[in-house]
Design a protein around this motif. Structure first.
Motif, PDB file in Angstrom:
ATOM      1  N   UNK A  78       0.784  -1.225  -0.006  1.00  0.00           N
ATOM      2  CA  UNK A  78       0.185  -0.073   0.056  1.00  0.00           C
ATOM      3  C   UNK A  78       0.832   1.220   0.048  1.00  0.00           C
ATOM      4  N   UNK A  79       1.678   1.362   0.930  1.00  0.00           N
ATOM      5  CA  UNK A  79       2.561   2.449   0.785  1.00  0.00           C
ATOM      6  C   UNK A  79       3.653   2.606  -0.348  1.00  0.00           C
ATOM      7  N   UNK A  80       3.902   1.511  -1.005  1.00  0.00           N
ATOM      8  CA  UNK A  80       4.759   1.660  -2.292  1.00  0.00           C
ATOM      9  C   UNK A  80       3.835   2.430  -3.231  1.00  0.00           C
ATOM     10  N   UNK A  81       2.491   1.750  -3.370  1.00  0.00           N
ATOM     11  CA  UNK A  81       1.626   2.423  -4.459  1.00  0.00           C
ATOM     12  C   UNK A  81       1.174   3.865  -4.142  1.00  0.00           C
ATOM     13  N   UNK A  82       1.081   4.189  -2.768  1.00  0.00           N
ATOM     14  CA  UNK A  82       1.012   5.306  -2.690  1.00  0.00           C
ATOM     15  C   UNK A  82       2.157   6.456  -2.921  1.00  0.00           C
ATOM     16  N   UNK A 111       5.003  -3.232 -12.764  1.00  0.00           N
ATOM     17  CA  UNK A 111       6.333  -3.685 -12.968  1.00  0.00           C
ATOM     18  C   UNK A 111       7.175  -3.294 -11.884  1.00  0.00           C
ATOM     19  N   UNK A 112       7.007  -1.857 -11.434  1.00  0.00           N
ATOM     20  CA  UNK A 112       7.849  -1.371 -10.100  1.00  0.00           C
ATOM     21  C   UNK A 112       7.703  -2.349  -9.096  1.00  0.00           C
ATOM     22  N   UNK A 113       6.408  -2.774  -8.638  1.00  0.00           N
ATOM     23  CA  UNK A 113       6.258  -3.666  -7.657  1.00  0.00           C
ATOM     24  C   UNK A 113       6.861  -5.173  -7.919  1.00  0.00           C
ATOM     25  N   UNK A 114       6.773  -5.561  -9.035  1.00  0.00           N
ATOM     26  CA  UNK A 114       6.983  -6.889  -9.495  1.00  0.00           C
ATOM     27  C   UNK A 114       8.777  -6.836  -9.312  1.00  0.00           C
ATOM     28  N   UNK A 115       9.149  -5.929 -10.007  1.00  0.00           N
ATOM     29  CA  UNK A 115      10.632  -5.956 -10.147  1.00  0.00           C
ATOM     30  C   UNK A 115      11.568  -5.721  -9.021  1.00  0.00           C
ATOM     31  N   UNK A 129      17.128   1.449  -8.163  1.00  0.00           N
ATOM     32  CA  UNK A 129      16.676   0.770  -9.516  1.00  0.00           C
ATOM     33  C   UNK A 129      15.452   0.010  -9.447  1.00  0.00           C
ATOM     34  N   UNK A 130      14.217   0.620  -9.688  1.00  0.00           N
ATOM     35  CA  UNK A 130      13.049  -0.414  -9.391  1.00  0.00           C
ATOM     36  C   UNK A 130      12.776  -1.047 -10.427  1.00  0.00           C
TER      37      UNK A 130
END
Length: 296
Positions: free
Chosen positions: A73-77, A100-104, A118-119
């Protein structure tokens, strides 16, 4: 009653982490970017890689020490705003960029994200001028790009996709996340056959498509024209750089103060058109320090 909402959010975050963890474990073992060591990227010894990485870690010591782990949740926000900005600039669905950012990056908690900002796991290429971080991936001591901040990683992700093989994707609607997910796999972004389903699963689980926006037909045409022109420009530059790298130094000339395309062409017994053709040039603009091919 006053603590019910915070507790609910906390439970959702914990559940979310457990639900998404298997996906990221799969990404570590099964996902492989279809970009291997590019021409011009030299091999590096383990000792060199270790020394280089120690320097990067020392430079970012305070930031790494102060790092607070992300939840989903905090990453998305944290990154939804820049994902939307990139979508509006280039037409890449914000949901795709976030997924992709969440996954990688293991939702921002992987070593590459923490140490190198590097995300997206983007590797060095021959034209990369920034700092590098080394870790084993497709090859031993693969070279990965280092960014000053995560936002630079998101911007470079967009720039990375502005390549010939991804060009057809920019003709899709900017809220067509399924088309982009399957298109990325078809264009060779990843070798994992389940990559599109993984991205779509993340998008739909976390409702990332809420950040996507449709566009009118006129807006779409203008965006396509602008982005595809940039892609063509990048292709031309890559062709020219490749020509220069493969040309012996005796057949190259570096532009100096006072040079013009006309006097350079005369100096080497060429017409202006011949000189432009040798260098894949569409105009007569040259810059001091620029390298020109002056013979076949």
């Amino acid at each position: 009653m006053t603590n019910a909402k915070p507790r609910a959010i906390a439970c959702w975050q914990i559940i979310g982490c457990f639900l998404i963890a298997p996906i990221f474990l799969m990404s570590c073992s099964a996902h492989r970017r279809a970009v291997s060591k590019a021409p011009g990227i030299r091999l590096i010894s383990n000792n060199e890689a270790s020394r280089n990485n120690d320097i990067i870690k020392k430079e970012r010591k305070d930031a790494i020490a102060a790092f607070v782990p992300y939840t989903v949740a905090s990453y998305i926000d944290r990154f939804k705003t820049i994902a939307i900005k990139e979508m509006n600039l280039y037409g890449i669905p914000a949901s795709i960029t976030l997924a992709q950012g969440l996954f990688e990056s293991g939702f921002g908690n992987g070593d590459l994200a923490k140490i190198a900002n590097n995300h997206f796991g983007i590797k060095c290429t021959s034209d990369w001028k920034g700092r590098s971080y080394y870790r084993d991936d497709d090859q031993v001591n693969d070279c990965f790009r280092v960014y000053d901040n995560p936002e630079d990683s998101y911007r470079d992700h967009s720039e990375f996709l502005k390549r010939k093989r991804y060009a057809p994707l920019f003709e899709l609607d900017k809220n067509d996340y399924k088309g982009w997910a399957y298109g990325l796999k078809q264009a060779g972004y990843a070798t994992n056959p389940k990559y599109p389903d993984l991205l779509i699963g993340i998008i739909e689980k976390y409702h990332l498509d809420q950040y996507d926006r449709p566009e009118g037909q006129i807006q779409k045409i203008k965006r396509e024209d602008r982005v595809l022109a940039q892609i063509n420009q990048n292709i031309g530059k890559a062709v020219k750089d490749s020509l220069i790298q493969s040309t012996p130094s005796a057949k190259l000339y570096t532009i100096k103060t006072g040079d013009t395309l006309y006097n350079v062409s005369r100096r080497f017994g060429l017409t202006v058109d011949e000189l432009k053709a040798l260098n894949n040039m569409s105009d007569n603009i040259i810059k001091v320090g620029q390298t020109l091919i002056i013979a076949k």
